[in-house]
Motif scaffolding. Structure first.
Motif, PDB file in Angstrom:
ATOM      1  N   SER A   1       0.886  -1.144   0.001  1.00  0.00           N
ATOM      2  CA  SER A   1      -0.083  -0.038  -0.052  1.00  0.00           C
ATOM      3  C   SER A   1       1.007   1.322   0.006  1.00  0.00           C
ATOM      4  O   SER A   1       0.622   2.189  -0.851  1.00  0.00           O
ATOM      5  N   PHE A  38      -3.803   5.828   2.046  1.00  0.00           N
ATOM      6  CA  PHE A  38      -4.992   5.877   1.312  1.00  0.00           C
ATOM      7  C   PHE A  38      -4.898   7.177   0.849  1.00  0.00           C
ATOM      8  O   PHE A  38      -5.522   7.668  -0.325  1.00  0.00           O
ATOM      9  N   ALA A  86     -10.022   2.674  -5.017  1.00  0.00           N
ATOM     10  CA  ALA A  86      -9.607   2.635  -3.595  1.00  0.00           C
ATOM     11  C   ALA A  86     -11.088   2.941  -2.729  1.00  0.00           C
ATOM     12  O   ALA A  86     -11.304   2.435  -2.234  1.00  0.00           O
ATOM     13  N   ALA A 120      -7.082  -0.394  -0.332  1.00  0.00           N
ATOM     14  CA  ALA A 120      -8.231  -0.626   0.624  1.00  0.00           C
ATOM     15  C   ALA A 120      -8.126  -1.701   1.544  1.00  0.00           C
ATOM     16  O   ALA A 120      -8.721  -1.570   2.885  1.00  0.00           O
ATOM     17  N   GLY A 149      -5.992  -0.526  -5.978  1.00  0.00           N
ATOM     18  CA  GLY A 149      -7.172  -0.032  -5.156  1.00  0.00           C
ATOM     19  C   GLY A 149      -7.415  -1.184  -4.063  1.00  0.00           C
ATOM     20  O   GLY A 149      -7.793  -1.026  -2.979  1.00  0.00           O
TER      21      GLY A 149
END
Length: 556
Positions: free
Chosen positions: A26, A380, A445, A365, A361
């Motif tokens: 991420s 994020f 996302a 997430a 995404g």
């Protein structure tokens, strides 16, 4: 003190490492998403000392004035149209209302540059509209009567406003539908008229939705390059494009892009500052929506005609024009092999980008679900910043990144093999895909995270108790239960990639054309009929998310 068995301890260690792996990936995707912005800042600083003063003396004043004027005009028009249409189909019940509720979304299917492309021909002095008006009024020549030239600031504001008002209509109508009937009835009991209820009760409560919708419309206005250039409005976005394409001045384009990015930050900050003290709470489970007033006869027909006007201007006229011109072109010359190649390029780029955006995404997430209070939340937020930046800003940043990467690889390749490797990212179309990923990662996302939030945390706990790892839980529970959100996000990303013009114009290889770039080139040359089929194909694809939004709207 809790003592675990050796196998259980090993499984817990593996789960912790797997969870950290989601977090690390991420962070990697977030870094790749913000890299173009950092590169843009670096390139803007590297410009010569006199470049800023030259831009301030020549390019920036006109571009800033035109951009600000366009934003103000589009903001006012989109807010007025979107709010009034939302109230009209919510507060009144008349013949045709059920169709208009979803038909008011149709202008979203037509990109702004296609609307400008269509109206340049429709409103030409010898075009069909002006010719019909002269015929009705008894004139025979454009010298005797002609409408004001659409190539103007007013024309650009009108067209963009009638295309972008659905961004205000969608959240505002949702807010009107959830407002309590007791508030409306209390106002009516106190003798407030229907018009007074709108101004003093419904509109103040819907102000946050209007503000959000207007900000989205303004972001789309800043991202536009085709419509503004076609209509003779020199915005910051157009200045970025011409500075790079016409003068090959990357530092100058980067500095104008930086100014545009600062304007975006100012708009977002202004919108949040304006709503800093506003709080609106409504328990929609315990309230009922107010009943719309039934309107019949001539009044109902007038309301239906009024609500139909934005649909006619923003969708029906340009879409009908494209359909007629596409049919004429097909009858005259058939389907060009060039169009088939452009269709393959368009679908290939959009499909690859959509797949990558969905993968990124999903990772972002799910990392946020695993670590809601850790760095995943910052990852994020960073990964979604590309959607707020116009496509030209992202494209200039990626030009810096891709150009630097290609230079490094070329030097290494030359030192090893005594040959040139060519432009790996820019020459292959990979830079265009990278721009799509950065630009639309927020859609993926955000949509997938909303789908994950509907899954109870108890299912995660149950799966872990039964011996499932973090990744196994993701595959067995989250993917199947979030299938609808994932498909919807993929569809929206695919359509946005097909319609994206600024980033594609700046980053595409010289031998690659898409529907959007083909249309831009033909419109720039004034050969409007040549690109009608490509424009119609984009509009047909753009209808898909409108259908999705209409289905969601029925559930409100």
């Amino acid at each position: 003190m809790t003592v675990f068995s050796a196998p259980l301890q090993q499984r817990l260690v593996r789960d912790s490492r797997a969870g950290k792996g989601w977090l690390w990936f991420s962070g990697l995707f977030a870094m790749l998403a913000c890299l173009p912005v950092l590169a843009l800042l670096f390139e803007a600083v590297q410009g010569s000392d006199g470049l800023w003063s030259h831009l301030l003396a020549t390019t920036l004043p006109t571009a800033l004035i035109d951009t600000t004027t366009l934003l103000l005009g589009v903001g006012v028009l989109a807010a007025g149209l979107g709010t009034s249409m939302a109230w009209l189909v919510t507060a009144y019940d008349f013949r045709g209302r059920a169709v208009l509720e979803w038909a008011l979304l149709l202008p979203l299917a037509v990109p702004t540059y296609i609307v400008a492309y269509a109206y340049l021909d429709l409103l030409h002095p010898i075009g069909p509209i002006q010719s019909a008006i002269r015929f009705v009024l008894g004139y025979s020549s454009p010298r005797e009567f002609r409408l004001p030239d659409i190539r103007s600031m007013a024309g650009c504001i009108m067209l963009l406003g009638f295309v972008l008002y659905p961004y205000v209509y969608i959240p505002t109508r949702a807010m009107f539908l959830t407002q309590s009937a007791s508030l409306i009835e209390a106002a009516r009991t106190l003798g407030v008229s229907r018009r007074g209820i709108f101004w003093h009760v419904a509109l103040p409560l819907a102000r946050p939705a209007v503000a959000v919708g207007v900000s989205l419309a303004l972001m789309e206005t800043l991202n536009d390059v085709g419509a503004a250039e076609f209509l003779g409005v020199r915005t910051l976005t157009v200045s970025i494009y011409t500075t790079w394409i016409t003068r090959s001045d990357l530092p100058g384009a980067a500095q104008i892009a930086l100014a545009l990015l600062l304007l975006v930050v100012a708009l977002v900050s202004l919108e949040r500052w304006a709503r800093r003290r506003q709080r609106y709470v409504s328990n929609i489970r315990r309230t009922r929506s107010f009943t719309p007033v039934s309107v019949h006869g001539l009044s109902g027909l007038l309301l239906c005609a009024l609500a139909s006007l934005p649909i006619i201007i923003g969708f029906v006229l340009p879409a009908s024009y494209l359909a007629v011109e596409a049919y004429k072109r097909y009858q005259f010359a058939g389907l060009s092999p060039r169009l088939i190649g452009e269709a393959i390029n368009t679908v290939t780029l959009a499909a690859i980008a959509s797949l990558l955006v969905l993968i990124c995404g999903l990772v972002i997430a799910y990392a946020l679900r695993l670590f809601p209070k850790a760095a995943a939340r910052w990852f994020f937020r960073i990964s979604t910043m590309g959607y707020a930046a116009p496509g030209t800003v992202i494209a200039i940043g990626i030009l810096v990144v891709a150009g630097g990467f290609d230079r490094i690889v070329n030097q290494l390749w030359a030192s090893i093999f005594d040959a040139t490797s060519g432009l790996i990212l820019i020459g292959s179309g990979a830079a265009v895909i990278y721009a799509y990923v950065v630009r639309f990662l927020a859609i993926s996302a955000g949509g997938i995270d909303a789908g994950f939030e509907r899954i109870p945390a108890s299912l995660d706990h149950a799966a872990r108790t039964l011996g499932r790892t973090v990744s196994e839980t993701f595959r067995a529970i989250h993917l199947p239960l979030s299938k609808t959100a994932i498909v919807a996000a993929g569809l929206l990303v695919f359509v946005d990639c097909v319609k994206e013009l600024p980033a594609t114009l700046l980053l595409r290889p010289l031998n690659m054309e898409t529907f959007a770039t083909h249309l831009y080139g033909e419109a720039a040359r004034g050969t409007y009929e040549e690109a009608a089929i490509a424009a119609l194909a984009i509009v047909v694809v753009g209808i898909l998310p409108v259908i999705l939004l209409a289905r969601v709207g029925r559930r409100l």
